[in-house]
Design a protein around this motif. Structure first.
Motif, PDB file in Angstrom:
ATOM      1  N   TYR A 147       0.828  -1.214   0.000  1.00  0.00           N
ATOM      2  CA  TYR A 147       0.000   0.000   0.000  1.00  0.00           C
ATOM      3  C   TYR A 147       0.859   1.259   0.000  1.00  0.00           C
ATOM      4  CZ  TYR A 147      -4.107  -2.867   0.844  1.00  0.00           C
ATOM      5  OH  TYR A 147      -5.116  -3.787   0.710  1.00  0.00           O
ATOM      6  N   GLY A 148       0.368   2.272  -0.724  1.00  0.00           N
ATOM      7  CA  GLY A 148       1.083   3.545  -0.817  1.00  0.00           C
ATOM      8  C   GLY A 148       0.124   4.703  -0.935  1.00  0.00           C
ATOM      9  N   ALA A 149      -0.085   5.194  -2.153  1.00  0.00           N
ATOM     10  CA  ALA A 149      -0.922   6.369  -2.391  1.00  0.00           C
ATOM     11  C   ALA A 149      -2.330   6.162  -1.834  1.00  0.00           C
ATOM     12  CB  ALA A 149      -0.990   6.666  -3.887  1.00  0.00           C
ATOM     13  N   ILE A 150      -2.947   7.265  -1.447  1.00  0.00           N
ATOM     14  CA  ILE A 150      -4.292   7.259  -0.871  1.00  0.00           C
ATOM     15  C   ILE A 150      -5.213   8.115  -1.744  1.00  0.00           C
ATOM     16  CG2 ILE A 150      -5.695   7.866   1.142  1.00  0.00           C
ATOM     17  CD1 ILE A 150      -3.221   7.571   2.861  1.00  0.00           C
ATOM     18  N   ALA A 151      -6.375   7.568  -2.072  1.00  0.00           N
ATOM     19  CA  ALA A 151      -7.369   8.332  -2.821  1.00  0.00           C
ATOM     20  C   ALA A 151      -8.292   9.068  -1.866  1.00  0.00           C
ATOM     21  CB  ALA A 151      -8.177   7.403  -3.721  1.00  0.00           C
ATOM     22  N   ARG A 152      -8.802  10.195  -2.333  1.00  0.00           N
ATOM     23  CA  ARG A 152      -9.789  10.977  -1.591  1.00  0.00           C
ATOM     24  C   ARG A 152     -11.044  11.087  -2.440  1.00  0.00           C
ATOM     25  NH1 ARG A 152      -7.304  16.349   1.061  1.00  0.00           N
ATOM     26  NH2 ARG A 152      -5.680  15.478   2.407  1.00  0.00           N
ATOM     27  N   ALA A 153     -12.170  10.677  -1.893  1.00  0.00           N
ATOM     28  CA  ALA A 153     -13.414  10.840  -2.643  1.00  0.00           C
ATOM     29  C   ALA A 153     -13.722  12.317  -2.855  1.00  0.00           C
ATOM     30  CB  ALA A 153     -14.560  10.147  -1.925  1.00  0.00           C
ATOM     31  N   VAL A 226     -13.003  23.005  -4.736  1.00  0.00           N
ATOM     32  CA  VAL A 226     -13.357  21.591  -4.647  1.00  0.00           C
ATOM     33  C   VAL A 226     -12.297  20.780  -5.368  1.00  0.00           C
ATOM     34  CG1 VAL A 226     -15.099  19.848  -5.179  1.00  0.00           C
ATOM     35  CG2 VAL A 226     -15.799  22.181  -4.621  1.00  0.00           C
ATOM     36  N   GLY A 227     -11.872  19.677  -4.758  1.00  0.00           N
ATOM     37  CA  GLY A 227     -10.917  18.768  -5.376  1.00  0.00           C
ATOM     38  C   GLY A 227     -11.579  17.449  -5.707  1.00  0.00           C
ATOM     39  N   LEU A 228     -11.511  17.031  -6.974  1.00  0.00           N
ATOM     40  CA  LEU A 228     -12.085  15.780  -7.439  1.00  0.00           C
ATOM     41  C   LEU A 228     -10.973  14.839  -7.886  1.00  0.00           C
ATOM     42  CD1 LEU A 228     -14.947  17.322  -9.608  1.00  0.00           C
ATOM     43  CD2 LEU A 228     -15.094  16.542  -7.229  1.00  0.00           C
ATOM     44  N   GLY A 229     -11.164  13.539  -7.682  1.00  0.00           N
ATOM     45  CA  GLY A 229     -10.135  12.574  -8.057  1.00  0.00           C
ATOM     46  C   GLY A 229      -8.848  12.766  -7.279  1.00  0.00           C
ATOM     47  N   GLY A 230      -8.957  13.147  -6.010  1.00  0.00           N
ATOM     48  CA  GLY A 230      -7.781  13.477  -5.217  1.00  0.00           C
ATOM     49  C   GLY A 230      -6.888  12.275  -4.924  1.00  0.00           C
ATOM     50  N   ILE A 231      -5.583  12.521  -4.898  1.00  0.00           N
ATOM     51  CA  ILE A 231      -4.584  11.497  -4.570  1.00  0.00           C
ATOM     52  C   ILE A 231      -3.553  12.123  -3.646  1.00  0.00           C
ATOM     53  CG2 ILE A 231      -2.987   9.759  -5.448  1.00  0.00           C
ATOM     54  CD1 ILE A 231      -4.105  10.309  -8.262  1.00  0.00           C
ATOM     55  N   ALA A 232      -3.275  11.452  -2.525  1.00  0.00           N
ATOM     56  CA  ALA A 232      -2.221  11.874  -1.604  1.00  0.00           C
ATOM     57  C   ALA A 232      -1.120  10.831  -1.601  1.00  0.00           C
ATOM     58  CB  ALA A 232      -2.773  12.061  -0.195  1.00  0.00           C
ATOM     59  N   SER A 233       0.118  11.278  -1.418  1.00  0.00           N
ATOM     60  CA  SER A 233       1.252  10.362  -1.412  1.00  0.00           C
ATOM     61  C   SER A 233       2.400  10.983  -0.624  1.00  0.00           C
ATOM     62  CB  SER A 233       1.687  10.039  -2.850  1.00  0.00           C
ATOM     63  OG  SER A 233       2.632   8.981  -2.886  1.00  0.00           O
ATOM     64  N   THR A 234       3.503  10.245  -0.564  1.00  0.00           N
ATOM     65  CA  THR A 234       4.674  10.676   0.204  1.00  0.00           C
ATOM     66  C   THR A 234       5.875  10.833  -0.709  1.00  0.00           C
ATOM     67  OG1 THR A 234       3.927   9.585   2.228  1.00  0.00           O
ATOM     68  CG2 THR A 234       6.275  10.023   2.041  1.00  0.00           C
ATOM     69  N   TYR A 235       6.580  11.961  -0.561  1.00  0.00           N
ATOM     70  CA  TYR A 235       7.863  12.164  -1.228  1.00  0.00           C
ATOM     71  C   TYR A 235       8.794  12.862  -0.246  1.00  0.00           C
ATOM     72  CZ  TYR A 235      11.410  13.125  -4.683  1.00  0.00           C
ATOM     73  OH  TYR A 235      12.595  13.141  -5.366  1.00  0.00           O
ATOM     74  N   LEU A 236       9.784  12.111   0.244  1.00  0.00           N
ATOM     75  CA  LEU A 236      10.739  12.686   1.188  1.00  0.00           C
ATOM     76  C   LEU A 236      11.977  13.202   0.469  1.00  0.00           C
ATOM     77  CD1 LEU A 236      11.285  13.293   4.163  1.00  0.00           C
ATOM     78  CD2 LEU A 236      12.361  11.037   4.354  1.00  0.00           C
ATOM     79  N   TYR A 253      10.395   7.573  -1.366  1.00  0.00           N
ATOM     80  CA  TYR A 253       9.157   8.145  -1.905  1.00  0.00           C
ATOM     81  C   TYR A 253       8.234   7.033  -2.397  1.00  0.00           C
ATOM     82  CZ  TYR A 253      11.709   7.760  -6.414  1.00  0.00           C
ATOM     83  OH  TYR A 253      12.428   7.309  -7.498  1.00  0.00           O
ATOM     84  N   GLU A 254       6.924   7.311  -2.291  1.00  0.00           N
ATOM     85  CA  GLU A 254       5.895   6.391  -2.781  1.00  0.00           C
ATOM     86  C   GLU A 254       5.544   6.651  -4.235  1.00  0.00           C
ATOM     87  OE1 GLU A 254       3.398   5.581   1.366  1.00  0.00           O
ATOM     88  OE2 GLU A 254       2.674   7.085  -0.065  1.00  0.00           O
ATOM     89  N   SER A 255       5.679   7.890  -4.660  1.00  0.00           N
ATOM     90  CA  SER A 255       5.362   8.281  -6.037  1.00  0.00           C
ATOM     91  C   SER A 255       6.498   9.152  -6.546  1.00  0.00           C
ATOM     92  CB  SER A 255       4.045   9.061  -6.104  1.00  0.00           C
ATOM     93  OG  SER A 255       2.983   8.325  -5.529  1.00  0.00           O
ATOM     94  N   SER A 256       6.875   8.946  -7.811  1.00  0.00           N
ATOM     95  CA  SER A 256       8.002   9.705  -8.345  1.00  0.00           C
ATOM     96  C   SER A 256       7.568  10.950  -9.102  1.00  0.00           C
ATOM     97  CB  SER A 256       8.857   8.819  -9.248  1.00  0.00           C
ATOM     98  OG  SER A 256       8.064   8.088 -10.167  1.00  0.00           O
ATOM     99  N   GLY A 257       6.325  10.980  -9.604  1.00  0.00           N
ATOM    100  CA  GLY A 257       5.942  12.163 -10.343  1.00  0.00           C
ATOM    101  C   GLY A 257       4.464  12.211 -10.656  1.00  0.00           C
ATOM    102  N   LYS A 313       5.134   0.094  -4.575  1.00  0.00           N
ATOM    103  CA  LYS A 313       3.990   0.972  -4.333  1.00  0.00           C
ATOM    104  C   LYS A 313       3.205   1.180  -5.627  1.00  0.00           C
ATOM    105  CE  LYS A 313       5.248   1.832  -0.031  1.00  0.00           C
ATOM    106  NZ  LYS A 313       4.478   1.367   1.132  1.00  0.00           N
ATOM    107  N   PRO A 314       1.884   1.340  -5.528  1.00  0.00           N
ATOM    108  CA  PRO A 314       1.088   1.466  -6.749  1.00  0.00           C
ATOM    109  C   PRO A 314       1.166   2.836  -7.390  1.00  0.00           C
ATOM    110  CG  PRO A 314      -0.328   1.669  -4.829  1.00  0.00           C
ATOM    111  CD  PRO A 314       1.055   1.328  -4.310  1.00  0.00           C
ATOM    112  N   SER A 315       1.087   2.851  -8.702  1.00  0.00           N
ATOM    113  CA  SER A 315       0.738   4.061  -9.427  1.00  0.00           C
ATOM    114  C   SER A 315      -0.778   4.168  -9.431  1.00  0.00           C
ATOM    115  CB  SER A 315       1.254   3.996 -10.870  1.00  0.00           C
ATOM    116  OG  SER A 315       2.665   4.001 -10.908  1.00  0.00           O
TER     117      SER A 315
END
Length: 476
Positions: A147-153, A226-236, A253-257, A313-315
């Motif tokens: 598990y990595g990125a998190i979606a937001r409804a 308003v944010g639609l199709g939201g995605i949160a992730s980590t990049y240190l 990092y969980e996502s590169s770009g 981690k997923p794209s």
């Protein structure tokens, strides 16, 4: 819709509609302190001890309710839909093993914090593929991933001075899958001070897990951000910002770009960055065709992390269903010194506000997996590196593009087109490595006295692009 009532998806939408006409009432703060004060490690020892719901029915997908506690304080009602009838899942402490937690005696029905979905594909080993828990957050993976990125409804007012508003799910209705099915449909009602909404999510797990999201919002007030199709992730940190890293791991990092396919058909790639100050970028578009946070690095050697396994981690790619009109893909990069923080957030922000009392329908498809479902038919960015330049505030950059067109038969008129503003660049070089089907572009940025420089780079041949467009914002 409660116990023994007939299920109707239209009623879920009407529940949200009617709720929007009433004043917002915050959820009661009724979680016993023994659960609310747990840390993550303690909370993780609480385990559901019953057979997963529908696991013995050859349904292909089963469900486990999740206990409240740690940061998952809000209660959500869970209902099952079986043969058209609604059945509430009642909480009991006997459903859980508490590990290192001592639950209070005579614990009442405190509800759940969400649920986990488990897939049984063919004769393979069952694996959990999705968590829906906390706020309007949910996450999913493809088979074999971590598990990595998190979606937001739904995302409301992120990074605004008056504070972000976090809507929450109040209830879910989970439809029992057909026998041998590889899909489950979940209906939910969300609520916040500013809006209510009805959400329908259809999960299809596999080597790529696909989630169809249909949402109808009922604003209580005018919604301007308003944010639609939201995605949160980590990049240190990564190869483009190693300045302050003191870690045995070369990257964290969980996502590169951020990948974007805009309404004009242009493929854009924006590497992520952990800045010293909050950075907000807006990529204006009309009728976007897709965007997402991707993990392009799939080698263990790039991370050397035996616990997080960032290469697994997923794209997550968002494909709008229908015309989303005018707006922008927003990217927030938040300074952090810890990898436990989701410091990256991206979403679609419609240009037009949503009026109080209106009904707004939106739909999109999520692809969780090793790659996005559609790849640019061009050379793509395989690496971005940055380091100290020749002097002063100058910074040296190298950008690697990789693709079949960059092999042994390189176009004779291949060139790099770089623009910088504000600031200037020098020592621009094009360095081909045909044995790796890679071309490296090297240059030095001179920001002068500026504290932010936008850069844009593309490879061209024959007057046409042969690569995706690389975008980058430099900050000190």
């Amino acid at each position: 819709m409660g116990e023994n009532q007939r299920f109707d998806p239209a009623v879920v939408i009407d529940i949200a509609r009617q709720l929007s006409k009433k004043p917002y009432v915050a959820a009661p703060n009724d979680l016993p302190d023994v659960f609310g004060n747990l840390n993550q490690e303690q909370y993780s020892t609480i385990r559901y001890n019953q057979p997963a719901i529908w696991s013995t029915d050859n349904r292909g997908i089963s469900v486990e309710p999740l206990h409240r506690g740690f940061v998952f304080r809000d209660a959500v009602d869970l209902y099952l839909v079986e043969d058209g009838a609604v059945r509430r899942i009642a909480f009991s402490p006997t459903q859980f093993d508490y590990g290192r937690v001592n639950p209070p005696n005579n614990l009442p029905d405190i509800g759940f914090s969400g649920f986990k979905l488990i897939a049984q594909l063919g004769n393979g080993k069952p694996f959990d593929f999705a968590f829906v828990q906390g706020g309007t957050f949910f996450r999913a993976i493809a088979r074999g991933q971590s598990y990595g990125a998190i979606a937001r409804a739904l995302t409301l007012r992120p990074a605004e001075a008056r504070g972000e508003e976090f809507p929450v799910f109040r209830a879910f209705w989970l439809e029992r899958p057909a026998v041998g099915s590889n899909a489950i449909t979940v209906h939910g009602v969300l609520d916040s001070e500013s809006t209510t909404g009805a959400v329908r999510m259809t999960f299809r797990p596999g080597d790529m897990t696909i989630v169809d999201v249909e949402m109808t919002l009922f604003p209580r007030v005018n919604l301007e951000h308003v944010g639609l199709g939201g995605i949160a992730s980590t990049y240190l940190y990564g190869p483009n910002d190693l300045l302050n890293s003191d870690d045995i791991r070369p990257a964290v990092y969980e996502s590169s770009g951020l990948q974007m396919l805009n309404g004009s058909g242009e493929w854009l790639w924006r590497p992520l960055h952990n800045p010293e100050t909050l950075q907000i970028s807006a990529f204006v578009d009309s009728s976007p065709r897709g965007f997402g946070l991707l993990q392009r690095e799939r080698s263990y050697e790039a991370f050397q992390d035996d616990d997080q396994k960032f290469e697994r981690k997923p794209s997550l790619w968002i494909e709008p269903l229908g015309d989303w009109g005018q707006g922008s893909v927003q990217l927030l990069e938040i300074p952090t010194d810890s990898e436990i923080n989701d410091n990256i957030l991206t979403y679609w922000r419609p240009k037009a506000p949503m009026a109080a009392g209106s009904e707004v329908a939106i739909a999109y498809r999520q692809y969780w997996g090793w790659n996005a479902p559609e790849r640019p038919p061009l050379a793509t960015v395989s690496a971005t590196r940055s380091g100290r330049g020749s002097g002063g505030r100058r910074r040296r950059f190298t950008v690697d593009f990789t693709g079949d067109a960059l092999g042994d038969n390189l176009p004779a008129d291949l060139k790099s087109v770089l623009t910088v503003g504000p600031g200037t660049f020098q020592n621009l070089k094009l360095l081909p490595y045909p044995e790796r089907k890679t071309v490296r572009v090297a240059f030095e940025l001179d920001p002068g006295n500026e504290n932010a420089c936008e850069m844009r780079l593309i490879l061209e041949a024959g007057g046409k692009p042969i690569s995706e467009t690389w975008l980058y914002r430099w900050t000190p």
